[in-house]
Design an enzyme around this catalytic site. Structure first.
Site, PDB file in Angstrom:
ATOM      1  CB  SER A 177      11.971 -65.508  16.960  1.00  0.00           C
ATOM      2  OG  SER A 177      13.122 -64.767  17.516  1.00  0.00           O
ATOM      3  CE  LYS A 229      21.942 -50.805  40.209  1.00  0.00           C
ATOM      4  NZ  LYS A 229      22.226 -51.922  40.251  1.00  0.00           N
TER       5      LYS A 229
END
Length: 382
Positions: A177, A229
């Protein structure tokens, strides 16, 4: 006339008893002067420490008022050069080790994070004309997206330009990765047959703990400016998650994932243009294997993700060949510490240390933050 007194019978009177001499008592020792002396010494030490801190503060203010030509890098990580293998040569090959989780947040004893240390090492190596190449030893499962990308860009910058120098990657047991992300811009990649690499992908995690809050009688109240939000918040009921939020997060993941694939393609294609037939070109179907799966060194070689199967010595030999030097000393830069590092330790706030419940699993696990992107191979995270 004889005035001498005589007792009847002519016996003389007994002599008077001897005077009683009482032993004089020793005066008790007084410890008051010792207490006073200790207090004076403590006050003196405090005064000296205060004067020292004022002197340091004045020196800092003086430097701020009269800036010199020194760069910010000179005030960052400082190194001393250590020889790993002396071949009696004037040329040098620098070894930079990347081990563990790639992070730009965790600082070492000097207050510098991994990204800052690697950038400073590359800067120092580029200025040293005797350093002909760099070997990047990678033994990492990856880590933070931003930290991995900053190291990637630092390596790419180091290799570019007229004064660019080659970077050869030597993969250890694990270079997956983000560990592969920072390896991809290297001129040449050496992996062992048993190296775990690949795992090309992005991961983001969060936890929904609303059910637990309901069981203990805790009800959250959230005030927000827009319906998204509190995206990824774990305090919401599943039916409170707005439509489209999952698609928005997945789109964000896909953008980062596409960036990962473009970094791999750009790095490997650029390396193949320089290495020509010596290296391995990317396989046309390599993207079919860029789905998060891990690969062995042999599998990565067939896909063109690495150039050679070998060990660290093979990476050294390849570095000398690419740098066109007969022999070179292997060196590394080790961080040094001075009084500023000592003072910085006292300036660290205790508020940054968040209490946590620790469970001993027999191994060190990375501290993943909810809602943050990672280039990370971590089977136990799921």
């Amino acid at each position: 006339m004889d005035n001498t007194f005589s007792s009847p019978g002519g016996t003389p009177p007994p002599p008077p008893p001897p005077p009683v001499i009482r032993p004089t008592s020793k005066p008790k020792k007084s410890y008051g002067w010792m207490i006073v002396a200790i207090i004076v010494i403590i006050l003196l030490c405090l005064s000296l420490f205060g004067n020292f801190t004022q002197m340091v503060a004045h020196a800092i203010n003086f430097n701020d008022a009269f800036p010199t030509t020194a760069t910010s890098r000179e005030t960052g990580p400082q190194f001393e050069e250590a020889i790993l293998k002396d071949k009696g040569a004037s040329d040098k090959i620098l070894v930079i080790t990347v081990a563990g989780i790639i992070s730009g947040q965790q600082a070492d004893q000097a207050g510098n994070n991994m990204v800052e240390v690697i950038q400073a090492q590359l800067d120092k190596a580029k200025k040293d004309s005797r350093v002909k190449a760099v070997i990047l030893k990678v033994d990492s499962p990856g880590g933070e997206v931003m930290a991995s990308d900053e190291i990637y860009r630092a390596i790419k910058k180091f290799e570019s330009g007229e004064n660019g120098k080659p970077v050869i990657c030597s993969m250890g047991s694990l270079a997956a990765s983000g560990g592969y992300y920072i390896s991809s811009p290297c001129r040449w990649i050496v992996a062992d047959q048993l190296t775990i690499t690949g795992s090309i992908g992005v991961i983001m995690e969060t936890v929904n703990y609303r059910g637990l809050m309901d069981k203990i009688g805790v009800e959250p109240y959230v005030f927000k400016s827009g319906k998204y939000k509190d995206m990824l918040s774990g305090m919401r009921e599943t039916n409170e998650i707005p439509d489209g939020e999952r698609a928005m997060v997945q789109d964000f993941i896909n953008q980062t994932y596409n960036k990962f694939k473009s970094v791999v393609a750009d790095g490997r294609n650029a390396a193949h243009e320089k290495n020509k037939s010596d290296g391995e070109p990317l396989s046309p179907d390599w993207t079919n294997y860029a789905d998060g799966r891990i690969l062995s060194g042999d599998q990565a070689l067939k896909l063109g993700l690495v150039d050679e199967i070998g060990d660290f010595q093979d990476a050294v030999d390849r570095a000398e060949t690419i740098a066109k030097v007969n022999k070179a000393n292997l060196v590394e830069y080790r961080e040094t510490y001075d009084i500023s590092n000592f003072l910085r330790m006292f300036g660290q706030s205790e508020a940054t240390h968040v209490p946590a419940v620790k469970v001993d699993l027999g191994l060190d696990m990375p501290k993943l933050q909810a809602g943050q992107l990672y280039f990370l191979y971590l089977p136990m995270a799921n």
